[in-house]
Scaffold this active site. Structure first.
Site, short mmCIF file in Angstrom:
data_model
loop_
_atom_site.label_atom_id
_atom_site.label_comp_id
_atom_site.label_asym_id
_atom_site.label_seq_id
_atom_site.Cartn_x
_atom_site.Cartn_y
_atom_site.Cartn_z
N GLY A 110 0.82 -1.21 0.00
CA GLY A 110 0.00 0.00 0.00
C GLY A 110 0.85 1.26 0.00
N SER B 95 4.03 7.13 3.66
CA SER B 95 4.69 6.20 4.59
C SER B 95 6.00 5.68 4.02
CB SER B 95 3.75 5.04 4.94
OG SER B 95 3.16 4.51 3.77
N GLY C 44 -6.14 2.41 -6.16
CA GLY C 44 -6.91 2.76 -4.97
C GLY C 44 -7.71 1.60 -4.41
N SER D 257 -0.82 -7.03 -4.72
CA SER D 257 0.01 -7.51 -3.62
C SER D 257 0.22 -9.03 -3.64
CB SER D 257 -0.66 -7.08 -2.32
OG SER D 257 -0.25 -7.87 -1.27
N ASP E 71 -0.52 -2.12 4.82
CA ASP E 71 -1.41 -0.94 4.81
C ASP E 71 -2.10 -0.86 3.45
OD1 ASP E 71 -2.62 1.36 5.79
OD2 ASP E 71 -0.95 2.67 5.22
N HIS F 125 -8.47 -2.70 2.96
CA HIS F 125 -8.95 -3.05 4.29
C HIS F 125 -10.21 -3.92 4.24
CE1 HIS F 125 -5.77 -0.74 5.70
NE2 HIS F 125 -6.38 0.35 6.12
N HIS G 137 -1.11 -1.20 9.91
CA HIS G 137 -1.73 0.11 10.11
C HIS G 137 -3.25 -0.03 10.23
CE1 HIS G 137 -2.20 4.59 9.12
NE2 HIS G 137 -1.61 4.47 10.29
N ASP G 138 -3.87 0.99 10.81
CA ASP G 138 -5.33 1.06 10.94
C ASP G 138 -5.89 -0.06 11.82
OD1 ASP G 138 -5.49 3.38 9.22
OD2 ASP G 138 -4.98 2.03 7.60
N1 SAH Z 1 0.64 3.55 3.14
C1 SAH Z 1 -0.01 4.72 2.56
C2 SAH Z 1 -1.50 4.56 2.41
C3 SAH Z 1 -1.94 3.34 1.65
S1 SAH Z 1 -3.65 3.44 1.17
C4 SAH Z 1 0.30 5.94 3.43
O1 SAH Z 1 0.43 5.77 4.65
O2 SAH Z 1 0.38 7.04 2.92
C5 SAH Z 1 -3.92 1.81 0.58
C6 SAH Z 1 -3.32 1.52 -0.77
O3 SAH Z 1 -3.39 0.12 -0.98
C7 SAH Z 1 -4.02 2.17 -1.96
O4 SAH Z 1 -3.14 3.02 -2.64
C8 SAH Z 1 -4.47 0.99 -2.83
O5 SAH Z 1 -4.31 1.22 -4.24
C9 SAH Z 1 -3.56 -0.13 -2.36
N2 SAH Z 1 -4.13 -1.47 -2.53
C10 SAH Z 1 -5.33 -1.91 -2.09
N3 SAH Z 1 -5.49 -3.21 -2.39
C11 SAH Z 1 -4.36 -3.60 -3.05
C12 SAH Z 1 -3.92 -4.83 -3.62
N4 SAH Z 1 -4.68 -5.92 -3.58
N5 SAH Z 1 -2.71 -4.88 -4.22
C13 SAH Z 1 -1.92 -3.77 -4.28
N6 SAH Z 1 -2.29 -2.58 -3.74
C14 SAH Z 1 -3.49 -2.49 -3.14
MG MG Z 2 -3.42 3.22 6.65
#
Ligand code: SAH
Ligand code: MG
Length: 217
Positions: A36, A42, A65, A114, A131, A134, A159-160
């Site tokens: 993420g 981060s 996203g 991921s 992160d 969710h 996170h979260d």
């Molecule tokens: N770590 C960042 C916030 C991440 S927000 C910070 O602290 O600034 C969550 C991110 O996870 C998003 O950009 C989204 O595109 C990504 N995401 C969600 N599901 C995903 C997946 N299955 N594979 C890759 N990325 C994913």
């Molecule tokens: Mg987060």
């Protein structure tokens, strides 16, 4: 150090992440991994830690996203929508953040799902920071694929994590509790919604895929 990018990482949590990452990176257990990236806020904290330890951060995101970042959801930011496609694309924002921070040499952006990256990921890592999405299924997949890759003595950051349902969704909290209940981990940090566990160094090499993990995680 303050990361100025768009994102969801409050400064105290970012600094805690940096400290934990610096310690983990210095143990020579492998690279750091983030699930993420979003706009790399981060990743700046983690990348700074990697730079100091002479290692790198691989930060993984498809950049389209999560569900909760799409139009109509409270965290949606219209600025990150690519006008050419109408879809979210945070990759240009992430690259700009890293360029501004001077961390392009220490943060490798991995653009993809991921779990797809995890399937082909070759070895143990010093730290995994989860992160990403969710939603229950997406987050569980991240945990079951990535937690086993944390080396013995390495750390898992999540996170979260909200104990109180009034503060936020319960999926990361439940998954975090499951890892903790496996008994192989010690709590090393709790700051805001950030939780960090270290895998006990007993028991040899960490397994690298869910199938190899004796107790699930
Ligand atoms: N770590 C960042 C916030 C991440 S927000 C910070 O602290 O600034 C969550 C991110 O996870 C998003 O950009 C989204 O595109 C990504 N995401 C969600 N599901 C995903 C997946 N299955 N594979 C890759 N990325 C994913
Ligand atoms: Mg987060």
């Amino acid at each position: 150090m303050v990361a100025k990018a768009k994102g969801f990482m409050p400064e105290p949590e970012g600094l805690a992440l940096y400290q934990v990452a610096r310690e983990a990176a210095g143990r020579g257990l492998g690279p750091l991994v983030e699930i993420g990236t979003y706009c790399a806020k981060s990743a700046v904290y983690l990348g700074a830690a990697a730079r100091e330890a002479g290692t790198v951060l691989f930060s993984i995101d498809h950049h389209y996203g999560s569900e909760e970042l799409q139009p109509g959801w409270p965290h949606h930011d219209p600025e990150v929508v690519d006008p050419a496609t109408g879809a979210i694309d945070t990759l240009p924002w992430a690259r700009r953040t890293l360029r501004d921070a001077g961390l392009e040499g220490q943060v490798v952006l991995v653009v993809g799902e991921s779990v797809t990256v995890a399937r082909w990921w070759p070895g143990p890592v010093a730290m995994v920071f989860i992160d990403g999405g969710h939603g229950a299924e997406v987050a569980r997949a991240d945990f079951s694929w990535w937690v086993p890759k944390v080396a013995a003595g390495g750390v898992l950051a999540v996170h979260d994590v909200f104990e109180d349902p009034a503060e936020g969704g319960q999926v990361p909290y439940q998954l975090y509790q499951e890892v903790l209940a496996s008994g192989d981990w010690d709590v090393v940090a709790e700051t805001g919604s950030l939780r960090v566990l270290r895998r006990r160094a007993l028991g040899g090499t960490a397994p690298t895929s869910p199938g190899q993990a004796a107790g699930g995680f």
